[in-house]
Design a protein around this motif. Structure first.
Motif, PDB file in Angstrom:
ATOM      1  N   MET A   1     -95.503  59.118  17.451  1.00  0.00           N
ATOM      2  CA  MET A   1     -97.134  58.141  17.673  1.00  0.00           C
ATOM      3  C   MET A   1     -98.167  58.910  18.288  1.00  0.00           C
ATOM      4  SD  MET A   1     -98.791  54.221  19.075  1.00  0.00           S
ATOM      5  CE  MET A   1     -98.345  54.823  20.832  1.00  0.00           C
ATOM      6  N   ALA A   2     -98.880  59.808  16.923  1.00  0.00           N
ATOM      7  CA  ALA A   2    -100.097  60.741  18.494  1.00  0.00           C
ATOM      8  C   ALA A   2    -101.029  60.189  18.441  1.00  0.00           C
ATOM      9  CB  ALA A   2     -99.691  62.244  17.071  1.00  0.00           C
ATOM     10  N   THR A   3    -102.279  60.191  19.001  1.00  0.00           N
ATOM     11  CA  THR A   3    -103.670  60.364  19.247  1.00  0.00           C
ATOM     12  C   THR A   3    -104.087  61.045  19.232  1.00  0.00           C
ATOM     13  OG1 THR A   3    -103.846  59.056  21.040  1.00  0.00           O
ATOM     14  CG2 THR A   3    -102.830  57.586  19.640  1.00  0.00           C
ATOM     15  N   THR A   4    -105.104  61.227  18.200  1.00  0.00           N
ATOM     16  CA  THR A   4    -106.091  62.415  18.729  1.00  0.00           C
ATOM     17  C   THR A   4    -107.363  62.503  19.630  1.00  0.00           C
ATOM     18  OG1 THR A   4    -106.661  62.771  16.322  1.00  0.00           O
ATOM     19  CG2 THR A   4    -104.945  63.704  17.009  1.00  0.00           C
ATOM     20  N   ARG A 150    -107.822  63.642  12.940  1.00  0.00           N
ATOM     21  CA  ARG A 150    -106.223  62.117  12.494  1.00  0.00           C
ATOM     22  C   ARG A 150    -105.898  62.427  11.759  1.00  0.00           C
ATOM     23  NH1 ARG A 150    -106.883  56.003  13.624  1.00  0.00           N
ATOM     24  NH2 ARG A 150    -104.651  55.801  13.316  1.00  0.00           N
ATOM     25  N   ARG A 151    -106.046  62.520  10.541  1.00  0.00           N
ATOM     26  CA  ARG A 151    -105.795  62.823   8.998  1.00  0.00           C
ATOM     27  C   ARG A 151    -104.818  63.243   9.554  1.00  0.00           C
ATOM     28  NH1 ARG A 151    -109.474  63.129   6.056  1.00  0.00           N
ATOM     29  NH2 ARG A 151    -109.725  61.274   6.327  1.00  0.00           N
ATOM     30  N   LEU A 152    -105.078  64.720   9.739  1.00  0.00           N
ATOM     31  CA  LEU A 152    -103.833  66.344   9.987  1.00  0.00           C
ATOM     32  C   LEU A 152    -102.762  66.152  10.644  1.00  0.00           C
ATOM     33  CD1 LEU A 152    -103.331  68.517   9.185  1.00  0.00           C
ATOM     34  CD2 LEU A 152    -104.835  69.346  10.776  1.00  0.00           C
ATOM     35  N   SER A 153    -103.174  65.284  11.539  1.00  0.00           N
ATOM     36  CA  SER A 153    -102.218  65.123  13.100  1.00  0.00           C
ATOM     37  C   SER A 153    -101.023  63.833  12.134  1.00  0.00           C
ATOM     38  CB  SER A 153    -102.995  64.497  14.541  1.00  0.00           C
ATOM     39  OG  SER A 153    -101.896  64.746  15.309  1.00  0.00           O
ATOM     40  N   ASP A 154    -101.783  62.626  11.307  1.00  0.00           N
ATOM     41  CA  ASP A 154    -100.444  61.667  11.399  1.00  0.00           C
ATOM     42  C   ASP A 154     -99.746  62.377  10.377  1.00  0.00           C
ATOM     43  OD1 ASP A 154    -102.149  59.824  13.144  1.00  0.00           O
ATOM     44  OD2 ASP A 154    -102.983  59.030  11.369  1.00  0.00           O
ATOM     45  N   LEU A 156     -98.725  65.290   9.931  1.00  0.00           N
ATOM     46  CA  LEU A 156     -97.857  66.040  11.284  1.00  0.00           C
ATOM     47  C   LEU A 156     -97.129  65.272  11.292  1.00  0.00           C
ATOM     48  CD1 LEU A 156    -100.142  69.355  12.444  1.00  0.00           C
ATOM     49  CD2 LEU A 156     -98.500  69.299  10.278  1.00  0.00           C
ATOM     50  N   CYS A 157     -97.685  64.174  11.334  1.00  0.00           N
ATOM     51  CA  CYS A 157     -96.464  63.408  12.105  1.00  0.00           C
ATOM     52  C   CYS A 157     -94.802  62.723  11.145  1.00  0.00           C
ATOM     53  CB  CYS A 157     -96.403  62.492  13.166  1.00  0.00           C
ATOM     54  SG  CYS A 157     -97.676  63.171  14.821  1.00  0.00           S
ATOM     55  N   ILE A 158     -95.900  62.438  10.264  1.00  0.00           N
ATOM     56  CA  ILE A 158     -94.914  61.925   9.114  1.00  0.00           C
ATOM     57  C   ILE A 158     -93.972  62.337   8.789  1.00  0.00           C
ATOM     58  CG2 ILE A 158     -95.492  60.572   7.001  1.00  0.00           C
ATOM     59  CD1 ILE A 158     -97.688  59.369   7.551  1.00  0.00           C
ATOM     60  N   GLU A 159     -95.100  64.352   8.140  1.00  0.00           N
ATOM     61  CA  GLU A 159     -93.635  65.343   7.832  1.00  0.00           C
ATOM     62  C   GLU A 159     -92.412  65.771   8.765  1.00  0.00           C
ATOM     63  OE1 GLU A 159     -97.133  67.789   5.566  1.00  0.00           O
ATOM     64  OE2 GLU A 159     -96.309  68.306   7.427  1.00  0.00           O
ATOM     65  N   ASN A 160     -92.398  64.636  10.061  1.00  0.00           N
ATOM     66  CA  ASN A 160     -91.513  65.373  11.094  1.00  0.00           C
ATOM     67  C   ASN A 160     -90.892  63.745  11.338  1.00  0.00           C
ATOM     68  OD1 ASN A 160     -91.345  68.913  11.516  1.00  0.00           O
ATOM     69  ND2 ASN A 160     -94.147  67.792  11.864  1.00  0.00           N
ATOM     70  N   GLY A 161     -91.165  62.676  10.842  1.00  0.00           N
ATOM     71  CA  GLY A 161     -90.151  61.906  10.868  1.00  0.00           C
ATOM     72  C   GLY A 161     -91.024  61.073  12.344  1.00  0.00           C
TER      73      GLY A 161
END
Length: 470
Positions: A1-4, A150-154, A156-161
Motif C-alpha cells: 500500500m503506497a502513499t505519495t 499517485r497513479r504511477l506509484s500505484d 508500479l505497486c501493482i506490477e510488483n504485487g
C-alpha cells in the motif's frame, strides 16, 4: 500500500539557494535513517555532492537561457513514497523509488532516492533537480501532478504485487459511474429498452412505432428533422440520433421496411479475471490467534474453493504426479531466480555507467577551473570563489580511483552500452513477470497438495488411535 506526496522546494525566507537544497538533502540522506547510506541511490549525480551538482546545473541553465526567477523559483522537487509495514524490503523499496523517478522524469533529470527505515513503514524520499540534464529546460509542475504521481506509484505497486490505497471517496466520477454494474440505467439505456419493446410488437411503419412509444409513457416531439424522446421522471430530452448504432432514424426505418434486423444492444460486461490458486488457510492457527466462528465458516468455504481450483490447475497443466509437480515448481523457481539475478546485474552495471558518465562530464566541465586552482597554489580565496566546481572535480577523481578507472571511456560508448542494457532489461523483465506468476501458482499448488497430504496423514493417525482405544 503506497502513499505519495509531491512537494516543490523553494528557497524560502533567510536562505540561499545552496543552503535550501543542501538542507533537504542532508535530511533525506541521514545515515541513521538510510542504513549508513546503503539505501541511497543517485541517478546522473553523486549523492554525496548532489547539492553541488544541482546548483551547477542551475547556473548552466541560467547561462544558457538567461532566465532568472526570484524567491519563488523551484530549485528541486521532493516526492515522499510510503509503503505498508512489513510488505516490502528496504532494498525493493529503493529499487521501486528509482523506477518511479526514472519514469516520472522520463530519465531527463538527475535525482537521488533515499529509503528511510527509521519508522514502522519503509518510505522513500525522492529529490530531483528542476533543471534537466542538458541544462536547457526545467521541470514544470503541472495541474493534476499529484494524481499523476499517485497513479504511477500505484502502477508500479501493482506490477510488483504490492497493495495500494483505495480511495473510499471517488473523485472525478459520477455516483452511477462509481457503482459500475450496479448503477441504475441511464436515460438513453431506458429509451433503447423502450424502443426494443415497441419493435418487438412488429409495428407496420414509423407512425405506429411512435404511437407505441407514446402509449408506453414516452414523450415524442420533433424539431426540424430530428425526433426527440423523454421518459417520465427525466428532465431533459434525448435526440433519437444520440441513442447510437441501431437506433438512429435511418436504422429504424430500415428495420420497419424489412431491410434490416434489429438487435437490441447488450450492456458490455467486464470479463472477470480467471481464478488463481491461493494458499489454503490454517484455520486452527487462526483460531489460536483469536478468530471467531464467523471466520471459521468463511475460511472453510474459502478452502473448499481453493482445493477445487488447485485440482483444476493440476489437471489443466497435467501435473497429477507429485514428483513432476515438485520438479516443475523447483524449475520455475530456479528460472525466476536466474532472471532476477540477470536483471540485478544489468541494473548494477547501468548504475555504474550512470555514475561514471556523470563524473566524466563533471570532470570535463570543471577541469579548467581545477587547473587554475592548482596554478594558484591551491589558494583559499580561489577555492571559496569556485568551491562547487572544485568539489565536483575532486569527487569525480575519487570515483575514478574507487572504480579503478585508468583511462576514461568515451561518453558515447557508455551511452550505447547503457541503451543496450536497458533494452535487454526490458525484454527480460517481461519474461520475469511471467515467470513470477508461473512460479507463484506452482508453489501455491504444491503447498496446497502438501497441506492436504499432511491433513490426510494426521486424519489416518487419529483413526488408528481411536481404533486402538476401542
Amino acid at each position: 500500500m503506497a502513499t505519495t506526496r509531491i512537494m516543490p522546494l523553494h528557497i524560502g525566507k533567510g536562505r540561499t539557494e545552496s543552503r535550501a537544497i543542501s538542507a533537504i538533502i542532508d535530511y533525506v540522506a541521514n545515515p541513521q535513517k538510510t542504513d549508513h547510506g546503503r539505501l541511497i541511490t543517485g541517478y546522473e549525480c553523486d549523492s554525496r555532492v548532489a547539492d553541488a551538482e544541482f546548483m551547477l546545473a542551475k547556473r548552466q541553465y541560467i547561462a544558457a537561457t538567461g532566465r532568472v526567477r526570484g524567491a519563488d523559483d523551484v530549485i528541486a522537487y521532493h516526492v515522499r513514497q510510503s509503503f505498508f509495514p512489513g510488505e516490502i524490503t528496504p532494498e525493493e523499496a529503493n529499487r521501486l523509488g528509482v523506477e518511479f523517478a526514472k519514469r516520472f522524469t522520463k530519465g531527463k533529470h538527475a535525482f537521488i532516492v533515499c529509503t528511510h527505515i527509521d519508522k514502522a513503514h519503509v518510505h522513500n524520499h525522492i529529490i530531483w533537480s528542476s533543471v534537466n540534464l542538458d541544462c536547457d529546460r526545467k521541470f514544470r509542475n503541472f495541474w493534476g501532478s499529484t494524481k499523476a504521481v499517485r497513479r504511477l506509484s500505484d502502477t508500479l505497486c501493482i506490477e510488483n504485487g504490492l497493495s495500494i490505497v483505495e480511495n473510499p471517496k471517488p473523485h472525478g466520477k459520477s455516483y452511477d459511474q462509481w457503482l459500475g454494474d450496479q448503477a441504475k440505467p441511464s436515460h438513453r439505456e431506458l429509451l433503447r429498452a423502450t424502443i426494443d419493446n415497441a419493435l418487438a410488437q412488429k409495428p407496420a411503419d414509423l407512425n405506429e412505432l411512435l404511437k407505441l412509444l407514446r402509449e408506453s409513457g414516452c414523450e415524442v416531439s420533433k424539431r426540424g428533422k430530428s425526433y426527440r424522446l423523454k421518459l417520465p421522471g427525466w428532465s431533459k430530452v434525448s435526440r433519437l440520433d444520440s441513442l447510437g448504432e441501431g437506433y438512429t432514424l435511418e436504422d429504424l426505418l430500415a428495420v420497419l421496411a424489412g431491410n434490416k434486423e434489429h438487435t437490441p444492444r447488450q450492456k458490455s460486461a467486464k470479463q472477470a479475471d480467471p481464478p488463481k490458486v491461493n494458499l489454503l488457510l490454517d484455520i486452527q492457527a487462526k483460531l489460536r490467534d483469536g478468530k471467531g466462528a464467523g471466520y471459521v465458516r468463511w475460511a472453510k468455504v474459502f478452502n473448499l474453493k481453493q482445493m477445487a481450483q488447485t485440482v483444476n490447475f493440476l489437471t489443466e497443466h497435467q501435473l497429477l504426479d507429485y514428483a513432476e509437480l515438485a520438479e516443475k515448481a523447483a524449475a520455475a523457481t530456479a528460472h525466476h531466480n536466474e532472471l532476477s539475478a540477470k536483471i540485478k546485474a544489468a541494473e548494477k552495471r547501468m548504475a555504474e555507467i550512470a555514475v561514471l558518465r556523470t563524473h566524466i562530464i563533471n570532470y570535463a566541465k570543471t577541469r579548467d577551473t581545477y587547473v587554475a586552482y592548482r596554478k594558484a597554489g591551491y589558494s583559499k580565496k580561489f577555492r571559496e570563489a569556485h568551491e562547487e566546481e572544485i568539489l565536483l572535480h575532486q569527487a569525480a577523481k575519487n570515483v575514478f580511483d574507487d572504480m579503478g578507472v585508468k583511462k576514461l571511456p568515451k561518453v558515447k560508448e557508455l551511452q550505447a552500452e547503457y541503451a543496450r542494457l536497458l533494452e535487454e532489461k526490458k525484454m527480460t523483465y517481461a519474461e520475469y513477470r511471467r515467470s513470477r506468476e508461473e512460479m507463484r501458482e506452482l508453489l501455491a499448488a504444491k503447498a496446497n497438495v502438501d497441506r492436504l497430504l499432511n491433513m490426510e496423514a494426521e486424519h489416518d493417525t487419529e483413526r488408528e488411535k481411536d481404533h486402538e482405544q476401542r
